[in-house]
Design an enzyme around this catalytic site. Structure first.
Site, PDB file in Angstrom:
ATOM      1  N   GLU A   1     149.501 -60.361  39.227  1.00 26.11           N
ATOM      2  CA  GLU A   1     150.684 -59.558  38.909  1.00 26.11           C
ATOM      3  C   GLU A   1     150.752 -59.428  37.384  1.00 26.11           C
ATOM      4  O   GLU A   1     150.771 -60.437  36.676  1.00 26.11           O
ATOM      5  CB  GLU A   1     151.968 -60.248  39.391  1.00 26.11           C
ATOM      6  CG  GLU A   1     152.217 -60.135  40.876  1.00 26.11           C
ATOM      7  CD  GLU A   1     153.528 -60.802  41.299  1.00 26.11           C
ATOM      8  OE1 GLU A   1     154.233 -60.206  42.119  1.00 26.11           O
ATOM      9  OE2 GLU A   1     153.834 -61.919  40.828  1.00 26.11           O
TER      10      GLU A   1
ATOM     11  N   ASN B   1     156.638 -63.246  45.047  1.00 25.90           N
ATOM     12  CA  ASN B   1     157.570 -64.332  45.347  1.00 25.90           C
ATOM     13  C   ASN B   1     158.954 -63.820  45.739  1.00 25.90           C
ATOM     14  O   ASN B   1     159.667 -64.466  46.503  1.00 25.90           O
ATOM     15  CB  ASN B   1     157.670 -65.306  44.168  1.00 25.90           C
ATOM     16  CG  ASN B   1     156.450 -66.204  44.088  1.00 25.90           C
ATOM     17  OD1 ASN B   1     155.759 -66.413  45.077  1.00 25.90           O
ATOM     18  ND2 ASN B   1     156.158 -66.724  42.913  1.00 25.90           N
TER      19      ASN B   1
ATOM     20  N   HIS C   1     150.390 -63.118  36.034  1.00 30.77           N
ATOM     21  CA  HIS C   1     150.647 -64.126  37.062  1.00 30.77           C
ATOM     22  C   HIS C   1     149.500 -64.178  38.072  1.00 30.77           C
ATOM     23  O   HIS C   1     149.354 -63.307  38.925  1.00 30.77           O
ATOM     24  CB  HIS C   1     151.976 -63.817  37.763  1.00 30.77           C
ATOM     25  CG  HIS C   1     152.346 -64.811  38.814  1.00 30.77           C
ATOM     26  ND1 HIS C   1     153.003 -64.468  39.977  1.00 30.77           N
ATOM     27  CD2 HIS C   1     152.141 -66.156  38.886  1.00 30.77           C
ATOM     28  CE1 HIS C   1     153.176 -65.555  40.713  1.00 30.77           C
ATOM     29  NE2 HIS C   1     152.663 -66.580  40.077  1.00 30.77           N
TER      30      HIS C   1
ATOM     31  N   SER D   1     155.644 -67.957  36.991  1.00 31.69           N
ATOM     32  CA  SER D   1     155.942 -67.330  38.283  1.00 31.69           C
ATOM     33  C   SER D   1     157.431 -67.030  38.422  1.00 31.69           C
ATOM     34  O   SER D   1     157.854 -66.433  39.401  1.00 31.69           O
ATOM     35  CB  SER D   1     155.490 -68.240  39.432  1.00 31.69           C
ATOM     36  OG  SER D   1     156.111 -69.506  39.307  1.00 31.69           O
TER      37      SER D   1
END
Length: 282
Positions: free
Chosen positions: A152, A190, A140, A119
């Site tokens: 992702e 994120n 991800h 991540s």
């Protein structure tokens, strides 16, 4: 070559979730961890998760049995030799990931793709440490994997179009919705989410509102299912701090500086749900 067998490194929360998604989609998964206890715990988690679906009548007992038959477990890296793709879902530690990648690369076939579920670590940098940078990609998943629709797909500078196309197809075969992202600290989700949580911590520290009021504001005003401070407690404040530090160092931009209160909470050992105390008490 289409992907028929997926090797998964790590039988923890993310690893067993990915294995479950493969199994339900009818794709063979080989789940590897360092000892038998770890792989059996991962297998039990998948079984329990599918039992809940049977209980809710979203799956039959026969469908559960068929799914479980797609999951194999191992403690031997050599068992990865026949897989079409390896998804690395080990702890978020670059040194550990590089060691795993080296061990795996020694046994897999020449056409095998390597994906990392990281991540925060640079896909370009991980790819460069392998002898198949064009066949390396980020994949991800989000927690809990069986429920979260997003994947992702992160292209390193070296990732080939062919590798990207195969992994995009795999994500869709797992019933996920992939988005393609360039390699960058935090990727997309994120990158947006963590600074928002960090800002909520600044707001709390400045005494603008209580934790409950901040979370109520974001839930009721922005339709978020969980408030940012409760979410920080769920993620783990140590993880939040680590991510903000990656951004701060990666972009050299003061807008990513971690909130001083976040640093204080971590220093005190108040890490959220896992320690029983964070912005809330559990």
């Amino acid at each position: 070559m289409s992907i028929k067998t997926v090797g998964i490194i790590g039988a923890g929360t993310m690893g067993n979730g990915i294995a479950q998604a493969c199994a339900v989609a009818g794709i063979d998964a080989v789940m590897l961890d360092i000892n038998d206890a770890a792989v059996q715990k991962g297998l039990a988690t998948i079984s329990g998760s599918l039992d809940r679906l049977v209980k809710k009548e979203k799956m039959t007992a026969e469908q559960k049995a068929a799914a479980m038959a797609h999951v194999k477990t191992t403690t031997q890296v050599a068992d990865m030799k026949a897989v079409d793709i390896v998804i690395e879902a080990a702890t978020e530690n670059e040194t550990l990931k590089l060691k795993i990648l080296k061990d795996v690369e020694a046994v897999i076939g020449a056409d095998c793709i390597i994906a990392s579920n990281t991540s925060s670590i640079s896909i370009t940098r991980l790819a460069a440490a392998t002898g198949r940078a064009d066949k390396f990609i980020g994949m991800h998943f989000f927690n809990p994997v069986p429920m979260m629709a997003l994947v992702e797909i992160i292209r390193g500078l070296q990732t080939s179009d062919d590798t990207h196309a195969k992994v995009d197809t795999l994500a869709k075969a797992l019933g996920k919705t992939p988005i393609t992202v360039k390699n960058n600290p935090g990727f997309v989700v994120n990158r947006i989410l963590c600074p928002m949580i960090n800002e909520a911590i600044f707001v709390l520290a400045e005494g603008l509102a209580s934790a409950e009021e901040i979370d109520a504001g974001m839930k009721l005003g922005c339709n978020q299912p969980i408030g940012p401070l409760a979410l920080a407690d769920m993620i783990g404040l140590d993880t939040m701090l680590a991510v903000m530090n990656v951004f701060y160092e990666g972009f050299n931009d003061s807008k990513y500086r971690p909130a001083p209160l976040l640093k204080e909470m971590v220093a005190a050992g108040y890490l959220g749900r896992k320690t029983g105390k964070g912005f809330y008490t559990y």
